[in-house]
Motif scaffolding. Structure first.
Motif, PDB file in Angstrom:
ATOM      1  N   ALA A 144       0.653  -1.115   0.002  1.00  0.00           N
ATOM      2  CA  ALA A 144       0.013  -0.107  -0.093  1.00  0.00           C
ATOM      3  C   ALA A 144       0.941   1.362   0.076  1.00  0.00           C
ATOM      4  O   ALA A 144       0.555   2.425  -0.712  1.00  0.00           O
ATOM      5  N   MET A 145       1.848   1.059   0.671  1.00  0.00           N
ATOM      6  CA  MET A 145       2.975   2.318   0.756  1.00  0.00           C
ATOM      7  C   MET A 145       3.448   2.455  -0.689  1.00  0.00           C
ATOM      8  O   MET A 145       3.719   3.641  -1.137  1.00  0.00           O
ATOM      9  N   THR A 146       3.891   1.632  -1.205  1.00  0.00           N
ATOM     10  CA  THR A 146       4.744   1.596  -2.458  1.00  0.00           C
ATOM     11  C   THR A 146       3.793   2.167  -3.533  1.00  0.00           C
ATOM     12  O   THR A 146       4.007   2.744  -4.314  1.00  0.00           O
ATOM     13  N   LEU A 147       2.527   1.336  -3.797  1.00  0.00           N
ATOM     14  CA  LEU A 147       1.573   1.892  -4.748  1.00  0.00           C
ATOM     15  C   LEU A 147       1.037   3.223  -4.503  1.00  0.00           C
ATOM     16  O   LEU A 147       0.764   3.791  -5.364  1.00  0.00           O
ATOM     17  N   GLY A 148       1.175   3.533  -3.102  1.00  0.00           N
ATOM     18  CA  GLY A 148       0.454   4.833  -2.723  1.00  0.00           C
ATOM     19  C   GLY A 148       1.425   6.083  -3.243  1.00  0.00           C
ATOM     20  O   GLY A 148       1.188   7.028  -3.609  1.00  0.00           O
ATOM     21  N   THR A 149       2.842   5.727  -3.097  1.00  0.00           N
ATOM     22  CA  THR A 149       3.725   6.560  -3.739  1.00  0.00           C
ATOM     23  C   THR A 149       3.644   6.858  -5.145  1.00  0.00           C
ATOM     24  O   THR A 149       3.743   7.730  -5.691  1.00  0.00           O
ATOM     25  N   VAL A 150       3.624   5.449  -6.001  1.00  0.00           N
ATOM     26  CA  VAL A 150       3.334   5.520  -7.390  1.00  0.00           C
ATOM     27  C   VAL A 150       2.141   6.500  -7.645  1.00  0.00           C
ATOM     28  O   VAL A 150       2.138   7.445  -8.534  1.00  0.00           O
ATOM     29  N   VAL A 151       1.082   6.494  -6.997  1.00  0.00           N
ATOM     30  CA  VAL A 151      -0.268   7.072  -7.388  1.00  0.00           C
ATOM     31  C   VAL A 151      -0.097   8.620  -7.186  1.00  0.00           C
ATOM     32  O   VAL A 151      -0.355   9.396  -7.848  1.00  0.00           O
ATOM     33  N   LEU A 152       0.608   9.059  -5.952  1.00  0.00           N
ATOM     34  CA  LEU A 152       0.647  10.088  -5.481  1.00  0.00           C
ATOM     35  C   LEU A 152       1.380  10.954  -6.400  1.00  0.00           C
ATOM     36  O   LEU A 152       1.245  12.038  -6.851  1.00  0.00           O
ATOM     37  N   THR A 153       2.584  10.443  -6.830  1.00  0.00           N
ATOM     38  CA  THR A 153       3.693  11.025  -7.589  1.00  0.00           C
ATOM     39  C   THR A 153       3.104  11.171  -9.093  1.00  0.00           C
ATOM     40  O   THR A 153       3.453  12.274  -9.819  1.00  0.00           O
TER      41      THR A 153
END
Length: 282
Positions: free
Chosen positions: A68-77
């Motif tokens: 969730a943290m890794t994919l959340g970073t992808v989505v945010l950026t």
């Protein structure tokens, strides 16, 4: 046996003397567990005793939270790149230049993590950030010049593929065996070689190269790419399942998150290209 995902296939989860740290020694010495020297074997469930739980062992919750943290970073950026780097005639060269640079940095970071002995959360999150930057610009360009609905379709399609493969895996409709692994790896190698050949022809001969990314052939190879991505997901799920079952260290959950993120990005890009072609044929 290791997953097709490069982050897993390079070395797998951390081990001590061929097995997970903390793996019950009685199973190894008695030879009762066929996975004692190969914790990544993808042989179907044999009913052998599960390794005892130990403090600091990886759990499914660890994998879910890191993913969730890794994919959340992808989505945010990706969202920030979409907003801050609009792809229009006045800024298109600048935006594409940033996207290409971000893709190269993400590739380098991915390779660095792949060849490291231990998971590095900083490198993995940095990879996710640069990957998101690249995806944000590409998605913005697709929305601007092809159609806003294409990006939404690709996102929903990626979610559906993930959910479908997870459900099929949990129901054991997909059984990850050595034969399955070998078939997927052979198909992936052939697919990548054809894509490289297509790229080289397009660079030196112009146009779309061999035509593997447009028209009917483009649709066919887009579908093949998505199917391969789904197969990668099944291999990754098996890898995570084995890691949890045999007591991989908790920090290895970052490797699972990294691998799953790479696979989901693959599926999204293949779906995005597939829907671009289908939209152009309308």
């Amino acid at each position: 046996m290791r997953s097709s995902n490069p982050v897993f296939s390079r070395r797998g989860f951390s081990r001590d003397n061929g097995a997970y740290a903390g793996f019950d020694a009685q199973y190894q010495q008695a030879g009762a567990n066929p996975y004692a020297t190969n914790p990544y074997a993808t042989t179907p469930d044999t009913g052998m005793p599960q390794a005892p739980a130990r403090a600091g062992a990886m759990t499914i919750d660890d994998v879910v939270s890191r993913t969730a943290m890794t994919l959340g970073t992808v989505v945010l950026t990706a969202t920030l790149a979409w907003i801050a780097l609009p792809v229009d005639p006045a800024n298109i060269n600048k935006s594409y230049g940033i996207a290409i640079a971000a893709a190269l940095v993400a590739m380098v970071l991915g390779l660095v993590q792949t060849f490291k002995r231990k998971a590095s959360p900083a490198i993995i999150l940095a990879y996710a950030a640069f990957e998101g930057l690249f995806l944000g610009v590409i998605s913005s360009a697709t929305s601007t010049y092809i159609g806003a609905g294409v990006v939404v379709q690709a996102v929903l399609g990626t979610m559906c593929v993930f959910a479908a493969v997870l459900f099929a895996y949990k129901m054991r409709w997909i059984r990850v065996t050595r034969r399955f692994y070998g078939f997927v790896m052979a198909a992936a190698m052939g697919f990548m070689l054809l894509m490289v050949a297509n790229l080289l022809f397009s660079l030196f001969a112009g146009g779309d190269g061999l035509g593997f990314r447009s028209g009917g052939l483009g649709i066919l190879f887009g579908v093949i790419g998505v199917v391969l991505g789904a197969a990668f997901l099944a291999l990754d799920f098996k890898q995570v399942e084995d890691g949890v079952t045999y007591g991989a260290p908790r920090e290895e959950a970052w490797l699972a998150a990294f691998g799953l993120t790479m696979t989901l990005v693959w599926i999204y890009l293949e779906l995005l290209r597939l829907f671009q072609i289908l939209s152009g044929d309308d």
